[in-house]
Design an enzyme around this catalytic site. Structure first.
Site, PDB file in Angstrom:
ATOM      1  CG  HIS A  51       1.073   7.380   5.271  1.00 45.88           C
ATOM      2  ND1 HIS A  51       2.275   7.887   5.713  1.00 45.88           N
ATOM      3  CD2 HIS A  51       1.264   6.052   5.113  1.00 45.88           C
ATOM      4  CE1 HIS A  51       3.151   6.886   5.827  1.00 45.88           C
ATOM      5  NE2 HIS A  51       2.560   5.765   5.463  1.00 45.88           N
TER       6      HIS A  51
ATOM      7  CB  CYS B  67       6.163   2.834   6.980  1.00 49.43           C
ATOM      8  SG  CYS B  67       5.597   4.286   6.073  1.00 49.43           S
ATOM      9  CG  LEU B  68       6.699   1.432   0.884  1.00 54.34           C
ATOM     10  CD1 LEU B  68       5.892   1.720  -0.378  1.00 54.34           C
ATOM     11  CD2 LEU B  68       7.771   0.395   0.602  1.00 54.34           C
TER      12      LEU B  68
ATOM     13  N   GLY C  97       0.831  -1.197   0.000  1.00 54.83           N
ATOM     14  CA  GLY C  97       0.000   0.000   0.000  1.00 54.83           C
ATOM     15  C   GLY C  97       0.859   1.237   0.000  1.00 54.83           C
TER      16      GLY C  97
ATOM     17  CG  HIS D  25       0.474   1.875   7.528  1.00 48.30           C
ATOM     18  ND1 HIS D  25       1.522   1.549   8.364  1.00 48.30           N
ATOM     19  CD2 HIS D  25       1.014   2.616   6.520  1.00 48.30           C
ATOM     20  CE1 HIS D  25       2.634   2.102   7.879  1.00 48.30           C
ATOM     21  NE2 HIS D  25       2.351   2.744   6.771  1.00 48.30           N
ATOM     22  CD  GLU D  26      -0.523   2.684   3.021  1.00 54.83           C
ATOM     23  OE1 GLU D  26      -0.066   3.840   2.977  1.00 54.83           O
ATOM     24  OE2 GLU D  26       0.198   1.681   3.083  1.00 54.83           O
TER      25      GLU D  26
ATOM     26  CD  GLN E 250       3.741   6.192   2.159  1.00 51.70           C
ATOM     27  OE1 GLN E 250       2.710   5.610   1.844  1.00 51.70           O
ATOM     28  NE2 GLN E 250       4.804   5.546   2.626  1.00 51.70           N
TER      29      GLN E 250
HETATM   30 ZN    ZN Z   1       3.465   3.910   5.476  1.00 52.66          ZN
END
Ligand code: ZN
Length: 168
Positions: free
Chosen positions: A149, A103-104, A50, A145-146, A55
């Protein structure tokens, strides 16, 4: 805007990750549609499950949910990437599950984060339709989670005292 391979994923410390993202009003705007394509591509390239638009530096309320089995989550369901525009959780279970997350935008860190086990999420599709859908377990975790963000929250924010950050 052109689709670029190897789109840069912003890392923790970048102030854009801490902004409250803007609601999308013109879903059929080519810039928004291209942004969705770029997000899907970036998720795929990063082998992520995701991503959220902030991001990659675009502070809009758009997330991609792309669960697939992987070495960390071998039992994760496979799904074609879904773009959720202006998503919001309209109800959730009482039950909370604690599991590790990464997380990326927070490379090489993972930590145990509590999330609702089940959620009902409402969002607009990239075709402009309103959707209401229930998700559970891993996919519900991705969405929570997303969605965080979009509100400037990173998973490490949950790890202050009782929870631990571990090296990945
Ligand atoms: Zn993340």
């Amino acid at each position: 805007m052109t689709i670029s391979l190897n789109t840069e994923i912003l890392q923790i410390g970048n102030p854009i990750l801490r902004e409250i993202a803007t609601e999308v009003t013109e879903i059929d705007n080519p810039k928004i549609q291209t942004l969705i394509d770029e997000l899907i591509l970036t998720t795929k390239e990063a082998h992520g499950v995701g991503i959220a638009a902030p991001q990659i530096g675009k502070s809009y309320r758009i997330i991609i949910v792309a669960s697939h089995p992987n070495f960390r989550y071998p039992d994760a369901p496979f799904m074609s990437p879904i773009a959720m525009i202006n998503p919001r959780i309209v109800s959730h279970s009482e039950e909370i599950v604690i599991a590790t997350e990464g997380c990326l935008s927070v490379k090489e860190k993972r930590g145990c984060v509590p999330r609702y086990r089940d959620i009902v999420v409402e969002y607009i599709t990239r075709d402009g339709y309103c959707q209401r859908q229930e998700y559970s377990n891993f996919v519900a975790r991705i969405i929570q989670h997303e969605l965080d963000h979009l509100n400037g929250i990173l998973f490490v924010d949950y790890l202050q005292d009782k929870l631990t950050i571990i090296d990945s």
